[in-house]
Design a protein around this motif. Structure first.
Motif, PDB file in Angstrom:
ATOM      1  N   ARG A   1     -21.235  27.153  17.377  1.00 22.90           N
ATOM      2  CA  ARG A   1     -21.828  26.527  18.563  1.00 22.90           C
ATOM      3  C   ARG A   1     -20.929  26.638  19.782  1.00 22.90           C
ATOM      4  O   ARG A   1     -21.339  26.358  20.893  1.00 22.90           O
ATOM      5  CB  ARG A   1     -22.174  25.071  18.281  1.00 22.90           C
ATOM      6  N   PHE A   2     -19.666  27.027  19.566  1.00 26.20           N
ATOM      7  CA  PHE A   2     -18.766  27.131  20.710  1.00 26.20           C
ATOM      8  C   PHE A   2     -18.779  28.510  21.348  1.00 26.20           C
ATOM      9  O   PHE A   2     -18.146  28.726  22.367  1.00 26.20           O
ATOM     10  CB  PHE A   2     -17.339  26.750  20.309  1.00 26.20           C
ATOM     11  N   TRP A   3     -19.491  29.438  20.709  1.00 28.91           N
ATOM     12  CA  TRP A   3     -19.631  30.701  21.418  1.00 28.91           C
ATOM     13  C   TRP A   3     -21.104  31.060  21.639  1.00 28.91           C
ATOM     14  O   TRP A   3     -21.404  31.953  22.393  1.00 28.91           O
ATOM     15  CB  TRP A   3     -18.872  31.830  20.734  1.00 28.91           C
ATOM     16  N   THR A   4     -22.002  30.372  20.977  1.00 27.15           N
ATOM     17  CA  THR A   4     -23.414  30.597  21.282  1.00 27.15           C
ATOM     18  C   THR A   4     -23.727  29.911  22.589  1.00 27.15           C
ATOM     19  O   THR A   4     -23.145  28.873  22.917  1.00 27.15           O
ATOM     20  CB  THR A   4     -24.322  30.012  20.187  1.00 27.15           C
ATOM     21  N   THR A   5     -24.606  30.498  23.345  1.00 31.19           N
ATOM     22  CA  THR A   5     -24.876  29.955  24.682  1.00 31.19           C
ATOM     23  C   THR A   5     -26.295  29.416  24.801  1.00 31.19           C
ATOM     24  O   THR A   5     -26.784  29.187  25.882  1.00 31.19           O
ATOM     25  CB  THR A   5     -24.662  31.043  25.739  1.00 31.19           C
ATOM     26  N   ARG A   6     -26.955  29.254  23.646  1.00 29.95           N
ATOM     27  CA  ARG A   6     -28.318  28.711  23.715  1.00 29.95           C
ATOM     28  C   ARG A   6     -28.287  27.328  24.338  1.00 29.95           C
ATOM     29  O   ARG A   6     -27.342  26.564  24.167  1.00 29.95           O
ATOM     30  CB  ARG A   6     -28.918  28.668  22.312  1.00 29.95           C
ATOM     31  N   LEU A   7     -29.324  27.000  25.070  1.00 27.63           N
ATOM     32  CA  LEU A   7     -29.276  25.812  25.923  1.00 27.63           C
ATOM     33  C   LEU A   7     -29.134  24.516  25.137  1.00 27.63           C
ATOM     34  O   LEU A   7     -28.354  23.647  25.525  1.00 27.63           O
ATOM     35  CB  LEU A   7     -30.531  25.744  26.803  1.00 27.63           C
ATOM     36  N   ASP A   8     -29.850  24.393  24.039  1.00 28.56           N
ATOM     37  CA  ASP A   8     -29.747  23.151  23.285  1.00 28.56           C
ATOM     38  C   ASP A   8     -28.335  22.969  22.732  1.00 28.56           C
ATOM     39  O   ASP A   8     -27.817  21.864  22.654  1.00 28.56           O
ATOM     40  CB  ASP A   8     -30.789  23.120  22.158  1.00 28.56           C
ATOM     41  N   ASP A   9     -27.700  24.080  22.357  1.00 23.92           N
ATOM     42  CA  ASP A   9     -26.313  24.001  21.907  1.00 23.92           C
ATOM     43  C   ASP A   9     -25.428  23.516  23.047  1.00 23.92           C
ATOM     44  O   ASP A   9     -24.584  22.638  22.865  1.00 23.92           O
ATOM     45  CB  ASP A   9     -25.826  25.377  21.443  1.00 23.92           C
ATOM     46  N   LEU A  10     -25.641  24.099  24.213  1.00 20.39           N
ATOM     47  CA  LEU A  10     -24.834  23.713  25.364  1.00 20.39           C
ATOM     48  C   LEU A  10     -24.949  22.213  25.595  1.00 20.39           C
ATOM     49  O   LEU A  10     -23.942  21.527  25.790  1.00 20.39           O
ATOM     50  CB  LEU A  10     -25.323  24.469  26.606  1.00 20.39           C
ATOM     51  N   GLU A  11     -26.169  21.744  25.493  1.00 17.58           N
ATOM     52  CA  GLU A  11     -26.394  20.312  25.698  1.00 17.58           C
ATOM     53  C   GLU A  11     -25.562  19.493  24.718  1.00 17.58           C
ATOM     54  O   GLU A  11     -24.873  18.550  25.103  1.00 17.58           O
ATOM     55  CB  GLU A  11     -27.884  20.005  25.506  1.00 17.58           C
ATOM     56  N   GLU A  12     -25.589  19.905  23.464  1.00 15.65           N
ATOM     57  CA  GLU A  12     -24.836  19.179  22.460  1.00 15.65           C
ATOM     58  C   GLU A  12     -23.343  19.207  22.768  1.00 15.65           C
ATOM     59  O   GLU A  12     -22.634  18.217  22.638  1.00 15.65           O
ATOM     60  CB  GLU A  12     -25.080  19.777  21.075  1.00 15.65           C
ATOM     61  N   ILE A  13     -22.896  20.371  23.190  1.00  7.82           N
ATOM     62  CA  ILE A  13     -21.478  20.502  23.526  1.00  7.82           C
ATOM     63  C   ILE A  13     -21.114  19.535  24.636  1.00  7.82           C
ATOM     64  O   ILE A  13     -20.090  18.841  24.578  1.00  7.82           O
ATOM     65  CB  ILE A  13     -21.163  21.954  23.934  1.00  7.82           C
ATOM     66  N   LEU A  14     -21.964  19.452  25.651  1.00  6.73           N
ATOM     67  CA  LEU A  14     -21.659  18.553  26.766  1.00  6.73           C
ATOM     68  C   LEU A  14     -21.619  17.108  26.283  1.00  6.73           C
ATOM     69  O   LEU A  14     -20.726  16.352  26.658  1.00  6.73           O
ATOM     70  CB  LEU A  14     -22.714  18.720  27.866  1.00  6.73           C
ATOM     71  N   ARG A  15     -22.543  16.751  25.417  1.00  9.09           N
ATOM     72  CA  ARG A  15     -22.531  15.394  24.895  1.00  9.09           C
ATOM     73  C   ARG A  15     -21.222  15.113  24.160  1.00  9.09           C
ATOM     74  O   ARG A  15     -20.600  14.073  24.337  1.00  9.09           O
ATOM     75  CB  ARG A  15     -23.722  15.171  23.966  1.00  9.09           C
ATOM     76  N   GLU A  16     -20.788  16.085  23.363  1.00 13.65           N
ATOM     77  CA  GLU A  16     -19.545  15.880  22.612  1.00 13.65           C
ATOM     78  C   GLU A  16     -18.346  15.777  23.530  1.00 13.65           C
ATOM     79  O   GLU A  16     -17.436  14.997  23.300  1.00 13.65           O
ATOM     80  CB  GLU A  16     -19.347  17.029  21.622  1.00 13.65           C
ATOM     81  N   GLU A  17     -18.365  16.588  24.557  1.00  5.38           N
ATOM     82  CA  GLU A  17     -17.251  16.521  25.504  1.00  5.38           C
ATOM     83  C   GLU A  17     -17.193  15.155  26.150  1.00  5.38           C
ATOM     84  O   GLU A  17     -16.119  14.610  26.364  1.00  5.38           O
ATOM     85  CB  GLU A  17     -17.398  17.603  26.574  1.00  5.38           C
ATOM     86  N   ASP A  18     -18.365  14.608  26.458  1.00  3.32           N
ATOM     87  CA  ASP A  18     -18.390  13.280  27.040  1.00  3.32           C
ATOM     88  C   ASP A  18     -17.755  12.272  26.103  1.00  3.32           C
ATOM     89  O   ASP A  18     -16.924  11.465  26.516  1.00  3.32           O
ATOM     90  CB  ASP A  18     -19.842  12.882  27.345  1.00  3.32           C
ATOM     91  N   ARG A  19     -18.136  12.373  24.832  1.00  2.00           N
ATOM     92  CA  ARG A  19     -17.552  11.461  23.860  1.00  2.00           C
ATOM     93  C   ARG A  19     -16.030  11.633  23.803  1.00  2.00           C
ATOM     94  O   ARG A  19     -15.282  10.668  23.804  1.00  2.00           O
ATOM     95  CB  ARG A  19     -18.159  11.694  22.477  1.00  2.00           C
ATOM     96  N   ALA A  20     -15.602  12.883  23.806  1.00  2.00           N
ATOM     97  CA  ALA A  20     -14.162  13.166  23.764  1.00  2.00           C
ATOM     98  C   ALA A  20     -13.471  12.573  24.990  1.00  2.00           C
ATOM     99  O   ALA A  20     -12.413  11.945  24.884  1.00  2.00           O
ATOM    100  CB  ALA A  20     -13.929  14.665  23.702  1.00  2.00           C
ATOM    101  N   LEU A  21     -14.094  12.755  26.130  1.00  2.00           N
ATOM    102  CA  LEU A  21     -13.530  12.210  27.364  1.00  2.00           C
ATOM    103  C   LEU A  21     -13.402  10.706  27.263  1.00  2.00           C
ATOM    104  O   LEU A  21     -12.350  10.139  27.577  1.00  2.00           O
ATOM    105  CB  LEU A  21     -14.447  12.555  28.543  1.00  2.00           C
ATOM    106  N   ALA A  22     -14.469  10.082  26.798  1.00  2.00           N
ATOM    107  CA  ALA A  22     -14.457   8.625  26.660  1.00  2.00           C
ATOM    108  C   ALA A  22     -13.287   8.202  25.793  1.00  2.00           C
ATOM    109  O   ALA A  22     -12.506   7.322  26.163  1.00  2.00           O
ATOM    110  CB  ALA A  22     -15.770   8.155  26.040  1.00  2.00           C
ATOM    111  N   ARG A  23     -13.142   8.897  24.657  1.00  2.00           N
ATOM    112  CA  ARG A  23     -12.086   8.532  23.740  1.00  2.00           C
ATOM    113  C   ARG A  23     -10.697   8.746  24.325  1.00  2.00           C
ATOM    114  O   ARG A  23      -9.824   7.904  24.217  1.00  2.00           O
ATOM    115  CB  ARG A  23     -12.223   9.304  22.438  1.00  2.00           C
ATOM    116  N   SER A  24     -10.509   9.887  24.978  1.00  2.00           N
ATOM    117  CA  SER A  24      -9.166  10.176  25.491  1.00  2.00           C
ATOM    118  C   SER A  24      -8.830   9.254  26.653  1.00  2.00           C
ATOM    119  O   SER A  24      -7.669   8.945  26.882  1.00  2.00           O
ATOM    120  CB  SER A  24      -9.049  11.642  25.893  1.00  2.00           C
ATOM    121  N   SER A  25      -9.837   8.801  27.396  1.00  2.00           N
ATOM    122  CA  SER A  25      -9.496   7.886  28.479  1.00  2.00           C
ATOM    123  C   SER A  25      -9.222   6.490  27.932  1.00  2.00           C
ATOM    124  O   SER A  25      -8.541   5.698  28.568  1.00  2.00           O
ATOM    125  CB  SER A  25     -10.600   7.844  29.541  1.00  2.00           C
TER     126      SER A  25
END
Lengths: 139, 139
Positions: free
Chosen positions: B97-121
């Motif tokens: 999922r980190f190299w596929t660029t399909r849109l639904d995957d991208l969406e999931e990636i963004l959601r995960e990044e948000d979670r990661a951001l929340a955690r790291s902050s």
DNA sequence: TCAATAGTCAACCATTTGGTTGAATATATT
DNA sequence: AATATATTCAACCAAATGGTTGACTATTGA
């Protein structure tokens, strides 16, 4: 002809990527990075290892092109860079037909084995029953 | 918790498989074996290397479970054993999922990044703009 | 300005790796 | 029985690996 064969596999990318993946600490670091960007010390803390040690691992991953780093002040942020993982998977894909059991694939495999048998019995005609205990035993 | 994390990656299989794949000679041997069974000397000849050297490589592949050998008289026949390659590919699939660029995957990636951001902050609340120049920068 | 923090660098160490050579083992061939 | 073939084994070597420690650099915060 020998050279041809060698050149076909002179893929230093793959050397570096597979070597990077061969260490469990580095695989753990990569897995950690799937959760998002992490600093070097964030990556280092879970491991029973000095910071310098972890730093080395990260540098190996960077060298293999699996991690990108951007420096902000004194902290280094690491990011997963998956493209080279895709290359590795692409290499593995070549071998997929040897573990998939779909029938048409199996047929192709059998045909190839026959060719191999033919060729090897050319070289040593005295042992025609050579691969009787191979995957050919289709029970 | 640290132990948990470590155990999750104590997969000596993968260590051995990826290490075996990190050498171009060994990858060439595997490729050669896709054409069918080969003896040790057949495998050795294309390489500018002593027979003993090639024998060592084959033993590494065997140790990683990528090659099976059956002895018939004085000759040793080697066979590709792809199952462990499948394991390696399975491991890589986690990162697809980190190299596929399909849109639904991208969406999931963004959601995960948000979670990661929340955690790291949570961990370091003073740097909330941490990943401003990451994959998040969607042009 | 001073001290703490984030990280690298260089030197060192033990172990592994990838290669060699020469001898040993076991099987085939004549 | 003697020789050739297929392969491993053991000893050796140089280089790479995975780890350490201590000193160094640069940034941040008090």
């Amino acid at each position: 002809m020998i050279l041809n064969h060698m050149v076909e596999f002179q893929t230093p990318h793959l050397d570096a990527v597979f070597h990077a993946l061969s260490d469990p600490t580095r695989r753990a670091i990569l897995h950690r990075l799937t959760e998002g960007e992490r600093t070097v010390s964030e990556l280092a803390t879970p491991f029973n290892m000095s910071l310098a040690g972890a730093s080395k691992h990260i540098k190996v991953l960077e060298g293999a092109g699996l991690v990108r780093r951007h420096v902000q002040g004194r902290t280094h942020y690491c990011q997963l860079e998956a493209a080279r993982l895709a290359e590795a998977q692409e290499w593995l894909r070549t071998y997929e037909r040897f573990w998939t059991t779909r029938l048409d694939d199996l047929e192709e495999i059998l045909r190839e084995e026959d060719r191999a048998l033919a060729r090897s019995s050319e070289q040593s005609p005295s042992s025609p029953a050579k691969s009787d205990n191979t995957s050919r035993s289709k029970k």
